[in-house]
Scaffold this motif. Structure first.
Motif, mmCIF file in Angstrom:
data_model
loop_
_atom_site.group_PDB
_atom_site.id
_atom_site.type_symbol
_atom_site.label_atom_id
_atom_site.label_comp_id
_atom_site.label_asym_id
_atom_site.label_seq_id
_atom_site.Cartn_x
_atom_site.Cartn_y
_atom_site.Cartn_z
ATOM 1 N N UNK A 235 44.752 24.465 95.056
ATOM 2 C CA UNK A 235 44.721 24.082 93.665
ATOM 3 C C UNK A 235 44.002 24.706 92.874
ATOM 4 N N UNK A 236 44.389 24.872 91.384
ATOM 5 C CA UNK A 236 43.369 25.503 90.593
ATOM 6 C C UNK A 236 43.486 24.811 89.362
ATOM 7 N N UNK A 237 42.453 25.083 88.522
ATOM 8 C CA UNK A 237 42.384 24.618 87.063
ATOM 9 C C UNK A 237 41.307 23.341 87.239
ATOM 10 N N UNK A 238 40.742 23.208 88.236
ATOM 11 C CA UNK A 238 39.870 21.890 88.203
ATOM 12 C C UNK A 238 38.404 22.341 88.864
ATOM 13 N N UNK A 239 37.227 21.731 88.941
ATOM 14 C CA UNK A 239 36.061 21.833 89.437
ATOM 15 C C UNK A 239 35.786 20.939 90.263
ATOM 16 N N UNK A 240 36.592 19.565 89.924
ATOM 17 C CA UNK A 240 36.389 18.336 90.691
ATOM 18 C C UNK A 240 37.284 18.398 92.166
ATOM 19 N N UNK A 241 36.602 17.614 93.205
ATOM 20 C CA UNK A 241 37.519 17.690 94.188
ATOM 21 C C UNK A 241 38.502 16.684 94.221
ATOM 22 N N UNK A 242 39.693 16.815 94.295
ATOM 23 C CA UNK A 242 40.885 15.827 94.163
ATOM 24 C C UNK A 242 40.704 14.749 95.125
ATOM 25 N N UNK A 243 41.238 13.614 94.765
ATOM 26 C CA UNK A 243 40.825 12.559 95.470
ATOM 27 C C UNK A 243 41.947 12.348 96.727
ATOM 28 N N UNK A 244 43.377 12.889 96.554
ATOM 29 C CA UNK A 244 44.132 12.640 97.803
ATOM 30 C C UNK A 244 44.936 14.015 97.460
ATOM 31 N N UNK A 245 45.256 14.684 98.454
ATOM 32 C CA UNK A 245 46.193 15.678 98.394
ATOM 33 C C UNK A 245 47.405 15.451 99.719
ATOM 34 N N UNK A 246 48.527 16.093 99.530
ATOM 35 C CA UNK A 246 49.325 15.785 100.555
ATOM 36 C C UNK A 246 50.667 16.502 100.344
ATOM 37 N N UNK B 143 46.150 10.406 87.906
ATOM 38 C CA UNK B 143 46.753 11.836 87.503
ATOM 39 C C UNK B 143 47.635 12.272 88.729
ATOM 40 N N UNK B 144 48.656 12.705 88.586
ATOM 41 C CA UNK B 144 49.661 13.366 89.871
ATOM 42 C C UNK B 144 49.898 14.663 89.440
ATOM 43 N N UNK B 145 49.720 15.537 90.172
ATOM 44 C CA UNK B 145 50.123 16.942 89.901
ATOM 45 C C UNK B 145 51.010 17.366 91.170
ATOM 46 N N UNK B 146 52.047 18.309 90.783
ATOM 47 C CA UNK B 146 53.047 18.824 91.945
ATOM 48 C C UNK B 146 53.395 20.224 91.981
ATOM 49 N N UNK B 147 53.268 20.802 93.302
ATOM 50 C CA UNK B 147 53.751 22.170 93.227
ATOM 51 C C UNK B 147 55.102 22.273 93.040
ATOM 52 N N UNK B 148 55.512 23.506 93.127
ATOM 53 C CA UNK B 148 57.041 24.017 92.731
ATOM 54 C C UNK B 148 58.016 23.693 94.121
ATOM 55 N N UNK C 57 34.199 26.552 97.844
ATOM 56 C CA UNK C 57 35.020 27.265 96.724
ATOM 57 C C UNK C 57 36.670 26.787 96.890
ATOM 58 N N UNK C 58 36.754 26.277 98.381
ATOM 59 C CA UNK C 58 38.399 26.037 98.754
ATOM 60 C C UNK C 58 38.536 24.658 98.792
ATOM 61 N N UNK C 59 37.655 23.676 98.340
ATOM 62 C CA UNK C 59 37.824 22.416 98.777
ATOM 63 C C UNK C 59 39.437 21.628 98.355
ATOM 64 N N UNK C 60 39.840 22.159 97.365
ATOM 65 C CA UNK C 60 41.066 21.696 97.061
ATOM 66 C C UNK C 60 42.138 22.517 97.461
ATOM 67 N N UNK C 61 42.191 22.935 98.887
ATOM 68 C CA UNK C 61 43.267 23.640 99.508
ATOM 69 C C UNK C 61 43.604 22.592 100.683
ATOM 70 N N UNK D 116 47.045 23.360 88.768
ATOM 71 C CA UNK D 116 48.236 23.808 89.221
ATOM 72 C C UNK D 116 48.199 24.073 90.735
ATOM 73 N N UNK D 117 49.358 23.713 91.335
ATOM 74 C CA UNK D 117 49.247 23.756 92.960
ATOM 75 C C UNK D 117 50.232 25.014 93.394
ATOM 76 N N UNK D 118 49.865 25.814 94.011
ATOM 77 C CA UNK D 118 50.495 26.925 94.766
ATOM 78 C C UNK D 118 50.608 26.821 96.133
ATOM 79 N N UNK D 119 51.925 26.662 96.589
ATOM 80 C CA UNK D 119 52.248 26.571 97.880
ATOM 81 C C UNK D 119 52.723 27.768 98.564
#
Length: 126
Positions: A24-35, A113-118, A76-80, A3-6
């Motif tokens: 981003x929450x819900x994963x312990x893995x580093x997301x390969x690409x964010x934008x 896998x692609x994920x989108x915020x609101x 702890x915040x690598x997916x921000x 889940x992505x919260x903006x």
């Protein structure tokens, strides 16, 4: 499920600045690409900026020199991801969407896998 919260959108005058953040929450893995992508009324969604897990950035031409994308490196915040927007113009007005992309390899097969915020509204107006 990721889940992505903006946060950070709003109204600003031309020439002003805003900072968007996406966690981003819900994963312990580093997301390969964010934008960040944006969609103005009556227009297609377009890429604004991306950053890889290794810190490589990419910008659309219209924001180069004005926008800066960055990513937290702490464990702890690598997916921000953040988008610092300076010298804003009325044409930057749009709904800004955070995107995250993850690649996995299982049994020799690649899965994307692609994920989108609101979305968060950015309005540049005097």
């Amino acid at each position: 499920q990721v889940q992505l919260v903006e946060s950070g959108g709003g109204l600003v005058q031309p020439g002003g600045s805003l900072r968007l953040s996406c966690a981003a929450s819900g994963t312990i893995f580093s997301l390969d690409l964010m934008g960040w992508y944006r969609q103005a009324p009556g227009k297609q969604r377009e890429l604004v900026a991306t950053i890889t897990s290794g810190g490589i950035t990419n910008y659309t031409d219209s924001v180069k020199g004005r926008f800066t994308i960055s990513r937290d490196n702490a464990k702890m915040t690598k997916n921000t991801v953040h988008l610092q927007m300076n010298s804003l113009k009325p044409e930057d007005t749009a709904v800004y969407y955070c995107n995250a992309h993850r690649i996995t390899i299982a049994n020799g097969k690649r899965n994307d896998y692609d994920y989108w915020g609101q979305g968060t509204q950015v309005t540049v107006s005097s």
